[in-house]
Design a protein around this motif. Structure first.
Motif, PDB file in Angstrom:
ATOM      1  N   HIS A  10       0.873  -1.188   0.000  1.00  0.00           N
ATOM      2  CA  HIS A  10       0.000   0.000   0.000  1.00  0.00           C
ATOM      3  C   HIS A  10       0.903   1.230   0.000  1.00  0.00           C
ATOM      4  CE1 HIS A  10      -3.922   1.998   1.645  1.00  0.00           C
ATOM      5  NE2 HIS A  10      -3.189   2.860   0.956  1.00  0.00           N
ATOM      6  N   HIS A  43      -4.281   6.549  -5.301  1.00  0.00           N
ATOM      7  CA  HIS A  43      -5.705   6.760  -5.020  1.00  0.00           C
ATOM      8  C   HIS A  43      -6.549   6.881  -6.278  1.00  0.00           C
ATOM      9  CE1 HIS A  43      -5.608   7.633  -0.737  1.00  0.00           C
ATOM     10  NE2 HIS A  43      -4.609   8.481  -0.891  1.00  0.00           N
ATOM     11  N   GLU A  97      -5.755   2.064  -5.169  1.00  0.00           N
ATOM     12  CA  GLU A  97      -6.597   2.151  -3.964  1.00  0.00           C
ATOM     13  C   GLU A  97      -7.914   2.760  -4.400  1.00  0.00           C
ATOM     14  OE1 GLU A  97      -5.115   4.372  -0.573  1.00  0.00           O
ATOM     15  OE2 GLU A  97      -6.937   3.930   0.573  1.00  0.00           O
ATOM     16  N   SER A 122     -11.276   0.862  -0.165  1.00  0.00           N
ATOM     17  CA  SER A 122     -11.178   1.675   1.045  1.00  0.00           C
ATOM     18  C   SER A 122     -12.319   2.674   1.119  1.00  0.00           C
ATOM     19  CB  SER A 122      -9.820   2.381   1.132  1.00  0.00           C
ATOM     20  OG  SER A 122      -9.701   3.351   0.124  1.00  0.00           O
ATOM     21  N   HIS A 124     -12.861   6.565   2.759  1.00  0.00           N
ATOM     22  CA  HIS A 124     -12.281   7.720   3.452  1.00  0.00           C
ATOM     23  C   HIS A 124     -13.340   8.723   3.872  1.00  0.00           C
ATOM     24  CE1 HIS A 124      -9.061   6.309   0.626  1.00  0.00           C
ATOM     25  NE2 HIS A 124      -8.396   6.289   1.753  1.00  0.00           N
ATOM     26  N   HIS A 170      -7.295  -0.274   5.832  1.00  0.00           N
ATOM     27  CA  HIS A 170      -7.438   0.556   7.045  1.00  0.00           C
ATOM     28  C   HIS A 170      -8.883   0.694   7.537  1.00  0.00           C
ATOM     29  CE1 HIS A 170      -8.479   3.797   4.214  1.00  0.00           C
ATOM     30  NE2 HIS A 170      -7.253   3.856   3.735  1.00  0.00           N
ATOM     31  N   ASP A 245       1.288   2.448   3.555  1.00  0.00           N
ATOM     32  CA  ASP A 245       0.510   3.613   3.113  1.00  0.00           C
ATOM     33  C   ASP A 245       1.428   4.828   2.985  1.00  0.00           C
ATOM     34  OD1 ASP A 245      -1.722   4.972   2.265  1.00  0.00           O
ATOM     35  OD2 ASP A 245      -2.930   4.520   4.039  1.00  0.00           O
TER      36      ASP A 245
HETATM   37 ZN   LIG Z   1      -6.642   5.120   2.166  1.00  0.00          ZN
END
Ligand SMILES: [Zn+2]
Ligand SMILES: [Zn+2]
Length: 284
Positions: A10, A43, A97, A122, A124, A170, A245
């Motif tokens: 990641h 991302h 991601e 993911s 956020h 996460h 990350d």
């Molecule tokens: Zn993230």
């Protein structure tokens, strides 16, 4: 016993809105650290591939890089690096991601047509709210905060059920920001909801990500923390991935060895990475 391979699944580069790091710079660091598997997972959040004019509502503080979340350009750049470094001891993986895919399913489907090695799912931000990074918790009552958190775990449950990713990243993301802003919270209040997410992952053969970024942040723990990793194992979870990350070269590979200890204590004997969307297990 031989040392386990150093795997970082990641990581970000300047193709992500919140990183300035060049891909070459990150790769150079991976090589220097002796990382065996380096996955580039820039991302693609709910607003990626969205024209600038439509992004005004998100009010980003970050200055956008030239390639601001241009996922197509990121994909091509990693492909080119893989080709150029075909003989390198560092295995480069082309990942993404995919943030909040359910908030724009059509876009997510389009992204998934690309032949990635690895797709991280993911969340956020919850629908209609900005990223937790931008939320002002100080103006929220305890009740409002709890509602936001419950909605986060409800959306995360839906994301887990959607299941078009390889690993879920996460899963305790909001707690990082509650800790940063000194907001007190009782994580155990959400245990049942977190357990439900873990169960869906375990039952569907998806991986849980151990994100080590928290070890270098105020929260001082992995995301999720150790007891949830153990619970995932107890629920029958077999696949775990690990990632720093990192958004800059200095953070690359950090916390991975500590993370391996957590995985071992939780009962895992292998850590996975994904190549051509298939899990490859390596001994811990
Ligand atoms: Zn993230
Ligand atoms: Zn990330």
């Amino acid at each position: 016993m031989s040392q386990p391979q150093l795997i970082d699944c990641h990581t970000h580069t300047a193709f992500s809105y919140d990183s300035d790091a060049g891909l070459d710079e990150m790769y150079g660091r991976a090589e220097k650290l002796g990382i065996s598997v380096y996955a580039v997972t820039d991302h693609c959040d709910h607003c990626c591939d969205t024209p600038e004019e439509q992004l005004i509502q998100y009010d980003f503080e970050f200055e956008r890089s030239e390639y601001w979340e241009d996922t197509e350009a990121a994909f091509r750049a990693v492909m080119a690096l893989k080709e150029q470094e075909a003989d390198s001891p560092v295995k480069i993986l082309n990942g993404i991601e995919l943030g909040e895919p359910l908030q724009d399913l059509k876009k997510a489907e389009r992204i998934l047509t690309r032949p990635y090695d690895m797709v991280i799912g993911s969340l956020h931000n919850i629908s209609g709210f900005p990223d937790f990074y931008f939320l002002d918790f100080s103006t929220m009552s305890r009740l409002e905060l709890r509602e936001v958190m419950v909605n986060y775990f409800l959306e995360l449950t839906e994301l887990a059920k959607w299941n078009r990713f390889d690993t879920l990243a996460h899963i305790t993301y909001p707690f990082r920001y509650l800790k940063e802003r000194n907001v007190s919270y009782d994580m155990t209040y959400y245990d049942d909801m977190i357990e439900q997410v873990l169960k869906i992952l375990a039952d569907s053969g998806k991986a849980l990500e151990l994100n080590t970024s928290g070890l270098r942040q105020k929260i001082q723990s992995t995301l999720p923390e150790e007891r949830y990793v153990r619970r995932f194992r107890e629920l029958g979870g077999e696949l775990v991935t690990i990632g720093s990350d990192a958004h800059d070269p200095a953070a690359l590979g950090t916390g991975i060895l500590e993370g391996y200890d957590i995985l071992r204590r939780a009962g895992f004997r292998y850590v996975a990475y994904y190549e051509h969307r298939r899990p490859v297990q390596t001994a811990l």
